[in-house]
Design a protein around this motif. Sequence first.
Motif, PDB file in Angstrom:
ATOM      1  N   LEU A 175       0.877  -4.150   4.016  1.00  0.00           N
ATOM      2  CA  LEU A 175       1.875  -4.873   3.230  1.00  0.00           C
ATOM      3  C   LEU A 175       2.673  -5.873   4.050  1.00  0.00           C
ATOM      4  N   GLU A 176       3.173  -6.880   3.317  1.00  0.00           N
ATOM      5  CA  GLU A 176       4.104  -7.848   3.883  1.00  0.00           C
ATOM      6  C   GLU A 176       5.122  -8.210   2.805  1.00  0.00           C
ATOM      7  N   ASN A 177       6.023  -9.134   3.143  1.00  0.00           N
ATOM      8  CA  ASN A 177       7.080  -9.558   2.230  1.00  0.00           C
ATOM      9  C   ASN A 177       7.883  -8.348   1.741  1.00  0.00           C
ATOM     10  N   GLU A 178       8.128  -8.243   0.445  1.00  0.00           N
ATOM     11  CA  GLU A 178       8.912  -7.127  -0.094  1.00  0.00           C
ATOM     12  C   GLU A 178       8.063  -6.217  -0.984  1.00  0.00           C
ATOM     13  N   LYS A 179       6.777  -6.134  -0.704  1.00  0.00           N
ATOM     14  CA  LYS A 179       5.899  -5.285  -1.512  1.00  0.00           C
ATOM     15  C   LYS A 179       6.215  -3.807  -1.296  1.00  0.00           C
ATOM     16  N   HIS A 180       5.953  -3.026  -2.332  1.00  0.00           N
ATOM     17  CA  HIS A 180       6.286  -1.600  -2.346  1.00  0.00           C
ATOM     18  C   HIS A 180       5.072  -0.851  -2.897  1.00  0.00           C
ATOM     19  N   HIS A 181       4.391  -0.090  -2.031  1.00  0.00           N
ATOM     20  CA  HIS A 181       3.178   0.619  -2.439  1.00  0.00           C
ATOM     21  C   HIS A 181       3.283   2.100  -2.070  1.00  0.00           C
TER      22      HIS A 181
END
Length: 412
Positions: free
Chosen positions: A270-276
Amino acid sequence: MQNELKLNFDKIISLNNFSDSQKKIKQENFNNYFEKGLPNKRNEDWKFSDINQIISKNFDNLNFIVDHKKVFEEKDFPLDFEHNKISFVDGKLYDFDFKHEDKDKILVDQNLDLDDTIYQNTLLNLNSAFLTSVSNITIKKGYNVKKPLILFNYLSDGLKSSAINSRVDINLEDDSSLCVVNFLNENSEKNFINFRQKINIGVNSILKNYSLDSNTSENIKYFNKDINLSKNSHLEYFILSEGSKFIKQDINCSLDDEYGSIALNGIINLENEKHHEIKTVINHKKENCKSYQLIKSVLNDKSKGIYQGKIFVSPEAQKTDGYQLSRALLLNESVEFNAKPELEIYADDVKCSHGSTSGNIDENSIFYLMSRGLSYSESKKLLTNGFLNEVIEKISNEDVKKLVKKLSGINV
């Protein structure tokens, strides 16, 4: 929003030819959702991913009536190997092609064969309440599908602020095998995708299931998968989780008879403000079954990654072999990683282990690579690729392995 939701539900009921029993199931599931609402952080399973807050933050309103006549352009993904395919548009079965197979051995249909369960998970209540059809894929007894099956999932042009509730079930009869790859072709708008799947793997059967979330999108997704394995069956499951703004994969696997095995591996990148989040539950119900899980995460910028994994061993599951490991690489101080590994064991003749580690990239390794002529960014990329490649190398289908390396930016 609640009044609009009820109007949407009433419209779904009026527009479709549901039987009285189906209407009753739908109404009970809708009532349960309407009463309890979306899960939030007070729910233990959602303590790291408050989807109630996420939906509220990303949508002023959601439309639960999807116009399946919207225009879309069907495109093939860049696949350089022979494959079969099934296309879905906005969660509905659109077309399929099994040109490499004996077509009498594969059954694809669409119906509304709902079970009569009233779920405790309100997202499953929502899925059952608004579902208008269930797609079914059946591999007949004794048939080994020759080429990978690609599930192309399209979102039509212009679709936005819509809630897509869909379900695709897979049934492998005894002595059969299937390799299936799941793709989602995103549009540029923001939607909520609530996907439900039940998978049954028959005696002596093998399923290789690859779930690839690679295209960057603003979509919010919840995937719930129930997988049941019979005697001497095997599941290879791989997750690439990197494209969507938010996704939670909720995977429940049950080893229902002896000598079943599961290899479940995944990448959160992930990068930026991703939420997994990946959440797994492996239920060992009978003797001599094996499960192996390896989840690796690479987090950058202000991203958030979560892995919750549980191995449950019943009293009847002697000689269980269960392994679970989560590792995370944190590329800066703004990221967040949460892990919750669990073992719940009620048998005494077992071999089970679990672990979780997280840490920063090794600056000594960076310095060594830079001394050999690489730049800082090239060194960091090489180390993260090596970290993730251990998981990708466990993919047994060579064509899919090359595809995953290409999608994830790891050199083949």
